[in-house]
Design a protein around this motif. Structure first.
Motif, mmCIF file in Angstrom:
data_model
loop_
_atom_site.group_PDB
_atom_site.id
_atom_site.type_symbol
_atom_site.label_atom_id
_atom_site.label_comp_id
_atom_site.label_asym_id
_atom_site.label_seq_id
_atom_site.Cartn_x
_atom_site.Cartn_y
_atom_site.Cartn_z
ATOM 1 N N ILE A 44 -10.706 -6.222 -0.641
ATOM 2 C CA ILE A 44 -10.047 -5.109 -0.134
ATOM 3 C C ILE A 44 -8.631 -5.004 -0.395
ATOM 4 O O ILE A 44 -8.210 -3.958 -0.875
ATOM 5 N N PHE A 45 -7.725 -6.289 -0.191
ATOM 6 C CA PHE A 45 -6.539 -5.982 -0.364
ATOM 7 C C PHE A 45 -6.021 -5.911 -1.792
ATOM 8 O O PHE A 45 -5.269 -5.343 -1.978
ATOM 9 N N ILE A 46 -6.943 -6.789 -2.668
ATOM 10 C CA ILE A 46 -6.714 -6.680 -4.193
ATOM 11 C C ILE A 46 -6.910 -5.188 -4.535
ATOM 12 O O ILE A 46 -6.119 -4.645 -5.507
ATOM 13 N N ALA A 85 0.680 -1.219 -0.105
ATOM 14 C CA ALA A 85 -0.135 -0.070 0.008
ATOM 15 C C ALA A 85 0.770 1.234 -0.157
ATOM 16 O O ALA A 85 0.259 2.565 -0.418
ATOM 17 N N VAL A 86 2.111 1.257 0.612
ATOM 18 C CA VAL A 86 2.830 2.500 0.459
ATOM 19 C C VAL A 86 4.231 2.307 -0.383
ATOM 20 O O VAL A 86 4.867 3.471 -0.363
ATOM 21 N N ALA A 87 4.474 1.089 -0.502
ATOM 22 C CA ALA A 87 6.010 0.855 -1.392
ATOM 23 C C ALA A 87 5.621 1.556 -2.692
ATOM 24 O O ALA A 87 4.767 1.072 -3.276
ATOM 25 N N PRO A 88 6.510 2.434 -3.152
ATOM 26 C CA PRO A 88 6.597 2.712 -4.543
ATOM 27 C C PRO A 88 6.513 1.688 -5.537
ATOM 28 O O PRO A 88 5.959 1.531 -6.619
ATOM 29 N N THR A 89 7.494 0.330 -5.268
ATOM 30 C CA THR A 89 7.383 -0.683 -6.066
ATOM 31 C C THR A 89 7.525 -1.913 -5.098
ATOM 32 O O THR A 89 8.013 -1.739 -3.885
ATOM 33 N N VAL A 90 7.141 -3.146 -5.475
ATOM 34 C CA VAL A 90 7.128 -4.190 -4.348
ATOM 35 C C VAL A 90 8.685 -4.802 -4.601
ATOM 36 O O VAL A 90 8.625 -5.633 -5.712
ATOM 37 N N ASP A 91 9.267 -4.616 -3.594
ATOM 38 C CA ASP A 91 10.800 -5.414 -3.685
ATOM 39 C C ASP A 91 10.646 -6.708 -3.023
ATOM 40 O O ASP A 91 10.557 -6.674 -1.843
#
Length: 289
Positions: free
Chosen positions: A274-276, A28-34
């Motif tokens: 909601i997560f999706i 939700a907050v990360a610019p990209t998922v690392d």
């Protein structure tokens, strides 16, 4: 005791759900998922949640022996010769989860992980479960800490969206668990656990679930209202919320076991939706629009 017995003590389905919740908070907050952040976060949360679950097995073994659903758990059926060994297992799991969080991520993740395990093991299991029907209300904060842990893995200074999502997790738990408690009411009554339907009956409990779900659905719209997430999330959350409230209304109209089961299962699909919606709005919609 066998590997399967130790695995059962960890409540793997709940541990997976807590870890998925944390990863959603991260996304939700990360610019990209690392993956170098998401994977250790997932594993650390599995370990921490498992530790809380093992303690829950230890503390509640007397109650578990009285309920048909839990009468064959490892600490009830004698699979572990000395139940106190479970305390060491719980401590090792929580310590390992916190250590992984600190070394691979940061102290804020470890703190939220520990607080989540503490709320579930001590606040819910030890303090509230046997005393009040509000047990699961405040115990639901354990899931909220998973969201905060996930967000902290990306940036501990970001607080608005994680806090709004944590409110949603806090409100989701009663609707989810009270529906399950209707299904397990006889077991809880036999063991003397003051779950809501035991105290007020199925029909009145269904109304409590509906009122709580109205607050829950409203809370899911706060990230959209505050501009923390966009219109794609808002539309998806609104549609999912309407679908879930229809299931709640059916339970109020007919507080049967079938409708309680529908509400219980529906709550899990609703949370997943909601997560999706969060991930789609944050990482997919921005690429398409």
């Amino acid at each position: 005791m066998t590997f399967r017995g130790y695995l059962e003590l960890c409540k793997p389905r709940i541990a997976f759900m807590i870890a998925l919740t944390a990863v959603t908070g991260y996304a939700a907050v990360a610019p990209t998922v690392d993956p170098m952040q998401a994977l250790p976060l997932f594993l650390a949360m599995v370990l921490g949640s498992s530790g809380g679950a093992v303690f829950n097995h230890f503390w509640d073994r007397d109650l578990d022996s009285q309920m048909a659903r839990t009468a064959n758990r490892p600490l009830v059926n004698g699979a572990m010769a000395d139940p106190r060994h479970a305390l060491w297992f719980a401590a090792i799991l929580v310590t390992a989860g916190c250590a992984l969080a600190v070394t691979a991520l940061n102290w804020a993740v470890a703190a939220h992980l520990f607080l989540g395990a503490f709320v579930y093991a001590i606040v819910y299991t030890v303090w509230l479960k046997r005393r009040t029907w509000l047990n699961i209300v405040f115990g639901g904060a354990a899931g909220s800490f998973a969201i905060l842990a996930g967000a902290a893995a990306s940036d501990p200074s970001l607080w608005l969206l994680p806090m709004l999502m944590a409110i949603t997790l806090f409100l989701w738990t009663p609707s989810h668990f009270w529906a399950l408690a209707i299904l397990l009411k006889d077991d809880y009554a036999k063991a003397g656990v003051p779950m809501l339907p035991v105290l007020v009956g199925d029909a009145r409990c269904a109304k409590y679930i509906l009122w709580n779900s109205l607050a829950l659905v409203a809370s899911t719209l706060l990230p959209w209202a505050f501009g923390a997430l966009g219109a794609v999330y808002g539309l998806l959350a609104t549609a999912a919320g309407g679908w879930f409230l229809m299931r709640n209304w059916a339970l109020v109209q007919e507080p049967s076991r079938d409708n309680a089961r529908s509400t219980f299962l529906g709550s899990m699909f609703y949370l997943l939706a909601i997560f999706i919606a969060v991930v789609v709005d944050k990482h997919v919609a921005s690429l398409l629009f």
